[in-house]
Structure formats: structure tokens, C-alpha cells
Design a protein around this motif. Structure first.
Motif, short mmCIF file in Angstrom:
data_model
loop_
_atom_site.label_atom_id
_atom_site.label_comp_id
_atom_site.label_asym_id
_atom_site.label_seq_id
_atom_site.Cartn_x
_atom_site.Cartn_y
_atom_site.Cartn_z
N TYR A 162 9.82 -4.62 5.75
CA TYR A 162 8.57 -4.19 4.77
C TYR A 162 8.30 -2.90 5.40
O TYR A 162 8.43 -2.29 6.37
CB TYR A 162 7.46 -5.26 4.87
CG TYR A 162 7.52 -6.28 4.04
CD1 TYR A 162 7.02 -6.34 2.86
CD2 TYR A 162 8.52 -7.31 4.59
CE1 TYR A 162 7.25 -7.64 2.05
CE2 TYR A 162 8.80 -8.59 3.81
CZ TYR A 162 7.98 -8.55 2.36
OH TYR A 162 8.20 -9.85 1.83
N LYS A 163 7.67 -2.04 4.33
CA LYS A 163 7.19 -0.81 4.91
C LYS A 163 5.61 -0.65 4.29
O LYS A 163 5.28 -1.13 3.57
CB LYS A 163 7.82 0.39 4.05
CG LYS A 163 7.46 1.78 4.19
CD LYS A 163 8.27 2.67 3.80
CE LYS A 163 7.97 2.88 2.29
NZ LYS A 163 8.60 3.99 1.62
N GLU A 164 4.73 -0.17 5.39
CA GLU A 164 3.45 0.18 4.88
C GLU A 164 3.33 0.91 4.02
O GLU A 164 3.91 2.31 4.04
CB GLU A 164 2.71 0.51 6.32
CG GLU A 164 0.85 0.76 5.91
CD GLU A 164 0.11 0.87 6.93
OE1 GLU A 164 -0.74 1.71 6.78
OE2 GLU A 164 0.42 0.59 8.36
N VAL A 165 2.78 0.82 2.76
CA VAL A 165 2.52 1.76 1.70
C VAL A 165 0.85 2.18 1.26
O VAL A 165 0.81 2.82 0.57
CB VAL A 165 3.15 1.27 0.39
CG1 VAL A 165 4.86 1.21 0.73
CG2 VAL A 165 2.75 -0.08 -0.17
N GLY A 166 0.18 1.41 1.95
CA GLY A 166 -1.22 1.61 1.87
C GLY A 166 -2.29 0.97 2.84
O GLY A 166 -1.82 0.15 3.49
N ARG A 167 -3.37 1.40 3.02
CA ARG A 167 -4.31 0.91 3.65
C ARG A 167 -5.72 1.00 3.27
O ARG A 167 -6.09 2.28 3.02
CB ARG A 167 -4.11 1.41 5.24
CG ARG A 167 -5.04 0.85 6.27
CD ARG A 167 -4.59 1.59 7.78
NE ARG A 167 -3.33 1.21 8.27
CZ ARG A 167 -3.22 0.38 9.26
NH1 ARG A 167 -4.34 0.05 9.89
NH2 ARG A 167 -2.21 -0.10 9.65
N ILE A 168 -6.69 0.31 3.09
CA ILE A 168 -7.97 0.54 2.90
C ILE A 168 -8.76 0.12 4.15
O ILE A 168 -8.91 -0.98 4.62
CB ILE A 168 -8.47 -0.48 1.72
CG1 ILE A 168 -7.43 -0.21 0.64
CG2 ILE A 168 -9.85 -0.24 1.35
CD1 ILE A 168 -7.64 -1.14 -0.59
N PRO A 169 -9.39 1.06 4.63
CA PRO A 169 -10.21 0.89 6.08
C PRO A 169 -11.27 -0.05 5.87
O PRO A 169 -11.91 0.09 4.80
CB PRO A 169 -10.54 2.29 6.34
CG PRO A 169 -9.59 3.23 5.84
CD PRO A 169 -9.08 2.45 4.48
N ASP A 183 -7.31 -3.61 5.34
CA ASP A 183 -6.47 -4.32 4.47
C ASP A 183 -5.05 -3.30 4.16
O ASP A 183 -5.11 -2.38 3.64
CB ASP A 183 -7.13 -4.40 3.00
CG ASP A 183 -6.37 -5.57 2.02
OD1 ASP A 183 -5.48 -6.26 2.57
OD2 ASP A 183 -7.11 -5.54 0.98
N ILE A 184 -4.09 -4.12 4.76
CA ILE A 184 -2.87 -3.36 4.64
C ILE A 184 -1.96 -3.69 3.66
O ILE A 184 -1.43 -4.77 3.80
CB ILE A 184 -2.27 -3.33 6.21
CG1 ILE A 184 -3.17 -2.93 7.33
CG2 ILE A 184 -0.69 -2.24 6.56
CD1 ILE A 184 -2.73 -3.18 8.71
N PHE A 185 -1.23 -2.85 2.90
CA PHE A 185 -0.53 -3.03 1.96
C PHE A 185 1.02 -3.00 2.42
O PHE A 185 1.14 -1.82 2.72
CB PHE A 185 -0.69 -2.33 0.56
CG PHE A 185 -1.90 -2.59 -0.10
CD1 PHE A 185 -1.85 -3.35 -1.27
CD2 PHE A 185 -3.16 -2.00 0.42
CE1 PHE A 185 -3.25 -3.63 -1.65
CE2 PHE A 185 -4.41 -2.53 -0.04
CZ PHE A 185 -4.10 -3.27 -1.25
N MET A 186 1.81 -3.64 2.28
CA MET A 186 3.49 -3.72 2.64
C MET A 186 4.04 -3.84 1.47
O MET A 186 3.82 -4.55 0.66
CB MET A 186 3.63 -4.74 3.63
CG MET A 186 2.66 -4.67 4.94
SD MET A 186 2.73 -3.34 5.87
CE MET A 186 4.26 -3.55 6.72
N LEU A 187 5.49 -3.30 1.61
CA LEU A 187 6.53 -3.36 0.35
C LEU A 187 7.99 -3.44 0.89
O LEU A 187 8.21 -2.97 1.75
CB LEU A 187 6.38 -2.07 -0.46
CG LEU A 187 7.29 -1.98 -1.37
CD1 LEU A 187 6.75 -2.91 -2.69
CD2 LEU A 187 7.48 -0.82 -2.08
N LEU A 188 8.43 -4.77 0.38
CA LEU A 188 9.81 -4.67 0.65
C LEU A 188 10.75 -4.51 -0.72
O LEU A 188 10.64 -5.32 -1.54
CB LEU A 188 10.12 -6.17 1.02
CG LEU A 188 11.56 -6.51 1.32
CD1 LEU A 188 12.27 -5.83 2.54
CD2 LEU A 188 11.96 -7.99 1.65
#
Length: 174
Positions: free
Chosen positions: A146-153, A166-171
Motif C-alpha cells: 500500500y501507498k499513503e495517499v492522504g492524511r487528515i491531521p 486519519d491516514i489514507f492508503m491505496l493498493l
């Protein structure tokens, strides 16, 4: 130990109760699966019921990993998108491995089984998930491809004064 993974097992009272027990055990061991410890299976039950209803409506699929005795030791829900512009990817929710099995490769096995399950579904090109910051989970998911594609602090309030990203991950599956 090597778990056997099944997509869309028959849901009966035993399976439901084993998932509830696992969910409480994972939460109480510090896992970030939607609750904060301490929690009981009864407190989790309404959330599981919502997941099961979504399954019966065709909106999600359940992946279960069982040990050699047939006991649920890992789960993940693959939730389909209903938005017509986002049907090419799905969400992975409630990713859990029994804390007694962590560090033995069963988490990676669960993530590989989830990717295989997603690939078996028509038109699915990627999996997205979110994880709670502050626990190193993003590193685990990165090791699974997976790759981190976004983060909401500070989007997740675990307790007063304890906010997590809240960390968004994508595969990508293709």
C-alpha cells in the motif's frame, strides 16, 4: 500456524460470536478497529450487525481467516462503492488479526488474501483503507504494497487530548 481464508462464509451464530470476540480482543489489545478499550462484544454488536446488513444488501463482502480448529482468527470487510464514478475501487474495513498471532505473518497473509479477493471481483482495480496514526500501522500496510495517499491531521479523537491522524492508503491491483 497458517490460517485458511474464506470469502463470503456462511454467517451463523458461531461465526458472529467469534467475530465479536475477536473484535473485542483486538480492540482491548490496543488495535485500532473503531473502538477504544475497554470494550465488550456487546458494545461492538451494533456495528457488526450494520456490517452484516450491508453484506446481505450486497454492499460488502466478508473475508475470514480460520485456524486449524475452525476458529476465526482474522477478518476484513471488503466494502463496495455505490458512487457510479468510484465503482472501480473498494474499501477495506475492520482488518483484524488475533493479537496472539501478530508477528507470525498472518497479517500479511490476510492482506494478500484481501487483495486476491478484490481481484476476483469484476471491475475492481484498487483497494483503499484508512488507519489511525500513532501506531505505526502505515508502515505495516506499506510493507504489504500500500501507498499513503492522504492524511487528515488530528481527525480521530481517541480520548480528550489524544488526537490521531486519519491516514489514507491505496493498493493498486492492476
Amino acid at each position: 500456524m497458517s490460517l485458511t481464508f474464506t470469502l463470503d462464509p456462511a454467517v451463523d451464530f458461531r461465526l458472529r460470536d467469534e467475530i465479536l470476540g475477536l473484535w473485542a480482543k483486538v480492540t482491548n489489545a490496543g488495535g485500532s478497529v473503531g473502538f477504544v478499550p475497554p470494550v465488550t462484544p456487546e458494545e461492538i454488536r451494533p456495528q457488526l450487525v450494520r456490517q452484516l446488513v450491508t453484506m446481505t444488501e450486497g454492499g460488502s463482502r466478508l473475508l475470514v481467516g480460520k485456524d486449524e480448529d475452525g476458529v476465526v482468527r482474522a477478518t476484513a470487510f471488503l466494502t463496495l462503492n455505490t458512487h457510479r464514478l468510484m465503482r472501480h475501487w473498494l474499501w477495506l474495513y475492520t482488518v483484524m488479526v488475533d493479537p496472539d498471532l501478530q508477528g507470525q505473518g498472518e497479517g500479511r497473509a490476510l492482506m494478500a488474501a484481501a487483495a486476491d479477493a478484490a481481484r476476483s471481483l469484476d471491475g475492481i482495480e484498487a483497494i483503499r483503507l484508512t488507519c489511525r496514526g500513532g501506531q505505526g500501522l502505515e508502515g505495516f500496510y506499506e510493507r504489504c504494497g500500500y501507498k499513503e495517499v492522504g492524511r487528515i491531521p488530528d481527525a480521530i479523537r481517541v480520548a480528550p487530548g489524544d488526537d490521531r491522524d486519519d491516514i489514507f492508503m491505496l493498493l493498486p491491483l492492476t
